[in-house]
Design an enzyme around this catalytic site. Sequence first.
Site, PDB file in Angstrom:
ATOM      1  N   PHE A   8       0.822  -1.202   0.000  1.00  0.00           N
ATOM      2  CA  PHE A   8       0.000   0.000   0.000  1.00  0.00           C
ATOM      3  C   PHE A   8       0.865   1.265   0.000  1.00  0.00           C
ATOM      4  CE2 PHE A   8      -2.382  -3.330   2.084  1.00  0.00           C
ATOM      5  CZ  PHE A   8      -3.683  -3.177   1.610  1.00  0.00           C
ATOM      6  N   ASP A   9       0.434   2.244  -0.798  1.00  0.00           N
ATOM      7  CA  ASP A   9       0.928   3.594  -0.603  1.00  0.00           C
ATOM      8  C   ASP A   9       0.312   4.108   0.698  1.00  0.00           C
ATOM      9  OD1 ASP A   9       2.125   6.128  -1.358  1.00  0.00           O
ATOM     10  OD2 ASP A   9       0.086   6.793  -1.788  1.00  0.00           O
ATOM     11  N   LEU A  10       0.872   5.167   1.272  1.00  0.00           N
ATOM     12  CA  LEU A  10       0.346   5.692   2.538  1.00  0.00           C
ATOM     13  C   LEU A  10      -0.534   6.927   2.320  1.00  0.00           C
ATOM     14  CD1 LEU A  10       0.334   5.483   5.653  1.00  0.00           C
ATOM     15  CD2 LEU A  10       2.333   6.997   5.644  1.00  0.00           C
TER      16      LEU A  10
END
Length: 215
Positions: A8-10
């Site tokens: 996941f990107d944040l």
Amino acid sequence: MKITTLLFDLDGTLINTNELIIASFMHTLEKFYPGKYKREHVIPFMGPTLTESFSTVDANRVDELITEYRRFNVEMHDEFVEEYETVYETIETLHEQGYKIGIVTTKARNVVEMGLSYSRLKQFFDVVITIDDVQNAKPHPEPIQLALKKLNATPEETIMIGDNYHDIEGGKNAGTKTAGVVWSLKGKEFLESYHPDYMLEKMSDILTIIGSEEK
């Protein structure tokens, strides 16, 4: 092949830092270049590294601009950050069901830690790759490849999930499947133009995609 790994990107994916980022850019630009920049000017800065973004503003003052941006960003972090619908429950479910889960972000580690603590998500992730850990940021495959190495996972069994083209292109460059999120500040159509394998209306959609079940 069965999906075993979710990356996941944040920012803008797991936690809503959009207004924090915009405010940090606006504060910095207004301090150094009063009256020159408006909100619409900083939207393209969402996603690239700070070095890339500020290089387009003034290549000779990048370090100075980054220092001021980060000072404001840290100071105002908890006043701006919000949670997205179904994120906490989904990440908790993936963790409980034994999926390998990691974060791949272009943010610096100290601010990443603040976001993960604020959102109570830190406890669930097996690996967190920040800009401090790599030479090349997304969409270069290096950060995603490093996450896969640390997780002992293969690209074929992985989905990279994010709100910007850097995430989609980065996943493709690393050989993973990709998913965009419709709550991206860039807009659904923008992300769809990069042809991710999936688009998520809400984070819990990923559970259906991988054949898991919601709690």
